[in-house]
Scaffold this motif. Sequence first.
Motif, PDB file in Angstrom:
ATOM      1  N   LEU A  37      -3.709 -21.097  10.305  1.00 34.13           N
ATOM      2  CA  LEU A  37      -2.493 -21.791   9.907  1.00 34.13           C
ATOM      3  C   LEU A  37      -1.803 -22.497  11.072  1.00 34.13           C
ATOM      4  CD1 LEU A  37      -0.816 -19.244   7.449  1.00 34.13           C
ATOM      5  CD2 LEU A  37      -1.889 -21.425   6.886  1.00 34.13           C
ATOM      6  N   GLY A  38      -2.205 -22.169  12.285  1.00 34.11           N
ATOM      7  CA  GLY A  38      -1.517 -22.725  13.449  1.00 34.11           C
ATOM      8  C   GLY A  38      -0.199 -22.043  13.729  1.00 34.11           C
ATOM      9  N   PHE A  73      -8.675  -7.660  16.510  1.00 29.87           N
ATOM     10  CA  PHE A  73      -8.992  -7.870  17.931  1.00 29.87           C
ATOM     11  C   PHE A  73      -9.477  -9.294  18.193  1.00 29.87           C
ATOM     12  CE2 PHE A  73     -12.040  -7.911  21.424  1.00 29.87           C
ATOM     13  CZ  PHE A  73     -11.274  -7.362  22.455  1.00 29.87           C
ATOM     14  N   ASN A  74     -10.243  -9.857  17.269  1.00 26.40           N
ATOM     15  CA  ASN A  74     -10.843 -11.177  17.465  1.00 26.40           C
ATOM     16  C   ASN A  74      -9.924 -12.324  17.047  1.00 26.40           C
ATOM     17  OD1 ASN A  74     -13.383 -10.283  18.494  1.00 26.40           O
ATOM     18  ND2 ASN A  74     -13.996  -9.698  16.421  1.00 26.40           N
ATOM     19  N   MET A  75      -8.691 -12.035  16.652  1.00 24.61           N
ATOM     20  CA  MET A  75      -7.757 -13.093  16.262  1.00 24.61           C
ATOM     21  C   MET A  75      -7.398 -13.950  17.473  1.00 24.61           C
ATOM     22  SD  MET A  75      -6.646 -12.939  12.951  1.00 24.61           S
ATOM     23  CE  MET A  75      -4.904 -13.303  12.859  1.00 24.61           C
ATOM     24  N   ASN A  76      -7.325 -15.263  17.259  1.00 25.82           N
ATOM     25  CA  ASN A  76      -6.860 -16.171  18.314  1.00 25.82           C
ATOM     26  C   ASN A  76      -5.338 -16.177  18.416  1.00 25.82           C
ATOM     27  OD1 ASN A  76      -9.490 -17.164  19.013  1.00 25.82           O
ATOM     28  ND2 ASN A  76      -9.471 -18.375  17.139  1.00 25.82           N
ATOM     29  N   THR A  77      -4.677 -15.892  17.308  1.00 34.40           N
ATOM     30  CA  THR A  77      -3.216 -15.845  17.274  1.00 34.40           C
ATOM     31  C   THR A  77      -2.751 -14.441  17.641  1.00 34.40           C
ATOM     32  OG1 THR A  77      -3.362 -17.409  15.424  1.00 34.40           O
ATOM     33  CG2 THR A  77      -1.214 -16.392  15.853  1.00 34.40           C
ATOM     34  N   PRO A  78      -1.677 -14.324  18.448  1.00 25.41           N
ATOM     35  CA  PRO A  78      -1.140 -12.985  18.749  1.00 25.41           C
ATOM     36  C   PRO A  78      -0.762 -12.243  17.472  1.00 25.41           C
ATOM     37  CG  PRO A  78      -0.171 -14.627  20.207  1.00 25.41           C
ATOM     38  CD  PRO A  78      -0.959 -15.387  19.175  1.00 25.41           C
ATOM     39  N   VAL A  79      -1.068 -10.942  17.428  1.00 27.69           N
ATOM     40  CA  VAL A  79      -0.863 -10.143  16.217  1.00 27.69           C
ATOM     41  C   VAL A  79       0.087  -8.983  16.534  1.00 27.69           C
ATOM     42  CG1 VAL A  79      -1.943  -8.720  14.440  1.00 27.69           C
ATOM     43  CG2 VAL A  79      -3.159 -10.706  15.354  1.00 27.69           C
ATOM     44  N   ILE A  80       1.108  -8.851  15.670  1.00 26.20           N
ATOM     45  CA  ILE A  80       1.998  -7.684  15.695  1.00 26.20           C
ATOM     46  C   ILE A  80       1.668  -6.845  14.469  1.00 26.20           C
ATOM     47  CG2 ILE A  80       4.383  -6.861  15.626  1.00 26.20           C
ATOM     48  CD1 ILE A  80       5.251  -9.474  16.890  1.00 26.20           C
TER      49      ILE A  80
END
Length: 445
Positions: free
Chosen positions: A194-195, A224-231
């Motif tokens: 989604l950007g 773990f493999n997400m390009n976007t930071p994850v909370i």
Amino acid sequence: MDSTKYLSVQSLTKYIKYKFEKDPYLQRVFLKGELSNVKHHTNGHIYFSIKDDKSVISAVMFRYDAEKLNFKPEEGQNVLLAGNITLYEARGQYQIYVKEMQIDGIGQLFLKLEQNKELLKEKGYLNPEHKKAIPDFPEHIAIVSSSTSAAIKDMITTLTRRYPLVKVTLLNTYVQGARSQDSVLTNLTRADKLGADTVILARGGGSIEDLWTFNELEVALAVFNMNTPVITGVGHETDITLVDYVSDLRAPTPTAAEQAVPNIRDLQLRLGELHRQSDNLIMSKIERSRKVLDGLSNYYKFKNPNLLYTEQTERLRDLTVTIENHMSLSLSENRHMLNKHMSGLSYNDPAPDIRNYQEELLRTENELKRRMKAVIGQKSERLAGNINVLESVSPVQILKRGYSYTTFNNKIVTEAKNLNVGDVIETSFNRGTVSAKVTEVNTDD
């Protein structure tokens, strides 16, 4: 008293053991209970008791079966057992020989969670260097959660209240049940495309069974493999799932929203403080500049500009005189150095040496020619003598005195025995040759 009707303790024990071993219902027994008095022997056997709230039975698991376990039995674990009942004759105590053992229910889930955590840890996925920074001022946040959750409504309210500038996109997701794992994986992939600046993976509290989707290894790897930071905001403070270890920030529901955005009130207060500091700095600089301007405006030279012109004219004259003096002194010093160098060059003039070397060269050349002529004369005389000696011993000279030599097959004939009658020989004289055929060979000395 007839003692024959009395049994020995050993006999009774053997009989009871025989009954145990022949009873088909005791050859494959399934038990569940809590481990107690667990002892791991050095030979690999495990001795323990299995109990519930009313009864207890002794148990043993021999090394061959114990080596097949995928966990270490410990005190207080709830387990499921399979084995056979037998009697230990030495104490007359019945016990179960355990063939199989596994963690019971929730304990099994906790064991799997620990195994998955250790696997991720071994691969380095839990290391701090893999954590991505959470943006301070996000423009777009994607939330992966159930739209019917009470917690998600609180999160969206918190986000819009704390930071109205942010855009919030909710991806409705199954967070519990058979379809939840595929739903979470699909929407994590969508959120990553989604950007957005930040992705929040959230759900409310519950039991470990309710939260188990977030303990699945595949889900943790997707986070773990997400390009976007994850909370991750899964469950309450005490609910730590596998995705919490690999996410970039763990914040229990509903505080995940507070960690994702700043508080606009804090920003407004900070901006107000910065505005006041900026005003104070500007006013302070203006005040200092005004004082400098006032001081300059009262300077007597500014009131009488001719003084400035006169002062600068005098300074220009002084600088001109200084430059002229410096140039005159520099020219004098350079002229003196030039004369000194010219004198040095005259003293070291190489012309006399060149003439002397030329005369010496001419004398050496004449002497060399004289010596070469003498050597050539000596060599010529020696050569003529050697020629005379060679001519005196030359075969030609011998032939001139009337001698000759004979050859056969181009070889000189020195003895008559080397020829045969009929051979054609050739005799050479001083001038000319004669060919002849041998008619007689006389070898008489």
